[in-house]
Write a protein that holds these residues in place. Structure first.
Motif, short mmCIF file in Angstrom:
data_model
loop_
_atom_site.label_atom_id
_atom_site.label_comp_id
_atom_site.label_asym_id
_atom_site.label_seq_id
_atom_site.Cartn_x
_atom_site.Cartn_y
_atom_site.Cartn_z
N GLY A 1 0.89 -1.13 0.08
CA GLY A 1 0.10 -0.13 0.07
C GLY A 1 0.80 1.30 -0.02
N GLU A 2 2.04 1.15 -0.01
CA GLU A 2 3.01 2.18 -0.07
C GLU A 2 3.01 3.23 -1.18
N ILE A 3 2.82 2.69 -2.33
CA ILE A 3 2.89 3.40 -3.33
C ILE A 3 1.51 3.81 -3.83
N GLY A 4 0.50 2.86 -3.75
CA GLY A 4 -0.94 3.39 -3.70
C GLY A 4 -1.38 4.55 -2.75
N SER A 5 -0.86 4.58 -1.62
CA SER A 5 -1.27 5.51 -0.75
C SER A 5 -0.78 7.00 -1.27
N GLN A 6 0.38 7.11 -1.98
CA GLN A 6 0.78 8.35 -2.56
C GLN A 6 -0.03 9.05 -3.82
N ILE A 7 -0.84 7.76 -4.23
CA ILE A 7 -1.71 8.17 -5.48
C ILE A 7 -3.20 8.49 -4.95
N TYR A 8 -3.74 7.37 -4.05
CA TYR A 8 -5.03 7.62 -3.55
C TYR A 8 -5.04 7.82 -2.12
N PRO A 9 -5.59 9.16 -1.74
CA PRO A 9 -5.65 9.56 -0.34
C PRO A 9 -6.68 8.64 0.40
N TRP A 10 -7.60 8.32 -0.23
CA TRP A 10 -8.63 7.59 0.44
C TRP A 10 -9.55 6.74 -0.80
N VAL A 11 -10.35 5.60 -0.09
CA VAL A 11 -11.29 4.98 -0.86
C VAL A 11 -12.53 4.82 -0.07
N HIS A 12 -13.44 4.95 -0.79
CA HIS A 12 -14.67 4.88 -0.21
C HIS A 12 -15.66 3.48 -0.39
N PHE A 13 -15.71 2.77 0.76
CA PHE A 13 -16.25 1.36 0.34
C PHE A 13 -17.10 0.85 1.58
N ASN A 14 -18.27 0.26 1.18
CA ASN A 14 -19.20 -0.10 2.48
C ASN A 14 -19.69 1.29 3.50
N HIS A 15 -19.91 2.20 2.79
CA HIS A 15 -20.33 3.63 3.53
C HIS A 15 -19.26 4.09 4.31
N LYS A 16 -18.16 3.84 4.03
CA LYS A 16 -16.87 4.52 5.08
C LYS A 16 -15.85 4.78 4.20
N LYS A 17 -14.92 5.90 4.52
CA LYS A 17 -13.58 6.10 3.98
C LYS A 17 -12.66 5.21 4.70
N VAL A 18 -11.85 4.54 3.81
CA VAL A 18 -10.71 4.01 4.15
C VAL A 18 -9.44 4.67 3.78
N TRP A 19 -8.68 5.17 4.55
CA TRP A 19 -7.59 6.07 4.37
C TRP A 19 -5.98 5.36 4.01
N GLY A 20 -5.42 6.06 3.43
CA GLY A 20 -3.93 5.54 3.23
C GLY A 20 -3.60 4.40 2.74
N LYS A 21 -2.52 3.57 3.31
CA LYS A 21 -2.10 2.59 2.93
C LYS A 21 -3.24 1.34 3.29
#
Length: 475
Positions: free
Chosen positions: A159-179
């Motif tokens: 998740g190291e590279i992905g966290s530099q591209i995506y600050p958050w992902v919204h899944f199942n009604h909540k935001k999942v942050w970072g790595k």
């Protein structure tokens, strides 16, 4: 006919050839002949990307996430029928945003359902970040959406590279942050891609090349895509000008150069078939790849028309005749080009001495050198030797040489010289003495001899003429 004149395409089944033959994104050979339309019915998105800024009412930017208007499903169908009546080479309709198609499932699948009823001759596509593919795989199959694009920028499991591209992902009604968000997204992307390819759906994978962040990981992405039976991999440059308003742009992360894209293509092309002709289209793009005729088809042009009127205008039988004429032209063009283009080849396969040249071409489509230099806002670039050629990429410029809108601080010839600095020959229908002299200064040979002739054979002939014949004469 195949998507290219290359013999190395013989391993593609007739079924897949049929799917890609008239698809301008999946077939480089089709993109100068067939048009596409993107329907901006999906405004919401379920992830945040640092390279994206979804802009509405924006007519002066050509990149993903930008649209001039959002459409309802009903008006989207009306637009397709209206546009298809004017652009009879229209073959593909896709939903590519301006958010994510599967973050707007009702609008997306309502649109596809009506498209099946009203425009059954069109191929159906959707673009997605892959987060919700598994949730909607049955609907994708149900509506015969047999081309799906998934944007996947890294397969780094930490998740190291992905966290530099995506600050958050919204899944199942909540935001999942970072790595944690990046790892969740990757898991869902790989799961979804496998579901698609297992069902025989052609998958195109988009990867945004972000130097210093994911550039070293993209070859790993290509290897994984091959394992998952993805059909084609599209490596796109990061577009990061500050005026775009993206986080990367505002933070001063530079846009990817053409040369950096070529390096990434070389590294990834070992494992995957590459798409080299992408233009990073708007969410409401209309027309051939490389052009955008969206301003010709404003919403008020068709919203008050009845479906009966629009279906008459669409003229599905007339469209079939047009497509038959296109295929006849392509067959003749293939013969004229003498099958000298390879889709995937090393320098040794292109050249008897292992050395190749880059050739830039100006064209307005139909596989011909049929555009004056002064009108060109992009150049097609080919790599060529004495044995064969291959298409490498297109290169855009901000304004054509003859453009009237550029300011005092901008001279298009300077950008053109930068864009073509590594090219050896320019083939164009016509070029004036002044720009020719400017381009000669960087060692670029400008040749009008091949005006209104087939591109592929002309590229090959020009390299023989300017380099190999001279070598023989000297020898």
């Amino acid at each position: 006919m195949s998507c290219s004149t290359s013999s190395n395409q013989n391993n593609i089944s007739d079924e897949i050839q049929g799917k890609i033959n008239a698809h301008p994104c999946y077939s480089e050979g089709a993109h100068q002949h067939y048009a596409r339309i993107h329907l901006a019915v999906a405004p919401a998105c379920n992830i945040q990307c640092n390279y994206c800024n979804r802009k509405y009412d924006c007519s002066n930017e050509s990149r993903p996430g930008v649209t001039s208007a959002k459409l309802s499903a009903e008006n989207a169908i009306k637009k397709v029928l209206y546009v298809g009546g004017d652009i009879s080479q229209l073959s593909v309709v896709g939903i590519a945003g301006p958010g994510d198609a599967l973050a707007n499932p009702k609008k997306t699948f309502d649109t596809f359902r009506m498209l099946q009823e009203k425009a059954p001759d069109l191929k159906l596509c959707l673009s997605t970040n892959g987060l919700r593919v598994a949730d909607y795989i049955e609907e994708i199959v149900k509506y015969n959406i047999d081309h799906v694009t998934v944007t996947i920028n890294t397969i780094d499991e930490s998740g190291e590279i992905g966290s530099q591209i995506y600050p958050w992902v919204h899944f199942n009604h909540k935001k999942v942050w970072g790595k944690d968000g990046a790892k969740l997204l990757l898991q869902k992307q790989l799961e979804g891609i496998k579901m698609l390819t297992d069902r025989g759906i052609l998958v195109k994978a988009n990867s945004v090349l972000i130097p210093g962040i994911n550039d070293k990981d993209l070859p790993n992405v290509a290897k994984k895509l091959k394992e998952l039976n993805v059909f084609i991999h599209n490596i796109m440059p990061l577009l990061s000008s500050p005026e775009f308003g993206t986080k990367f742009g505002l933070d001063g992360v530079p846009s990817t150069t053409d040369q950096e894209v070529m390096q990434a293509q070389k590294a990834c092309g070992v494992d995957m078939k590459l798409m080299s002709h992408c233009r990073q289209c708007r969410a409401d793009a209309v027309g051939l790849i490389g052009e955008d005729r969206g301003d010709e088809f404003l919403t008020e042009s068709f919203t008050n028309m009845s479906f009966e009127e629009l279906e008459t205008r669409y003229d599905i039988d007339g469209r079939k005749r047009k497509h038959a004429n296109i295929e006849n032209w392509r067959k003749h063009l293939e013969l004229a080009n003498k099958r000298i283009k390879l889709e995937k080849a090393s320098k040794k396969e292109l050249s008897s001495n292992g050395k190749t040249k880059l050739v830039a071409v100006t064209t307005s489509g139909e596989g011909m050198i049929n555009m004056h230099f002064g009108s060109a806002q992009e150049f097609l670039v080919y790599e060529a030797g004495d044995k064969a050629i291959k298409f490498v990429m297109h290169r855009k410029i901000e304004s054509s040489y003859s453009g009237a809108d550029y300011g005092e601080d901008y001279n298009p010839i300077d950008e053109i010289k930068t864009s073509l600095k590594d090219c050896d020959i320019l083939l164009t229908a016509k070029i004036g003495e002044c720009p020719m002299n400017d381009l000669n200064e960087i060692g670029l040979i400008c040749d009008e001899e091949y005006a209104h002739k087939p591109i592929e054979k002309s590229v090959h002939d020009a390299v023989i003429k300017h380099f190999y014949q001279k070598t023989k004469e000297i020898g």
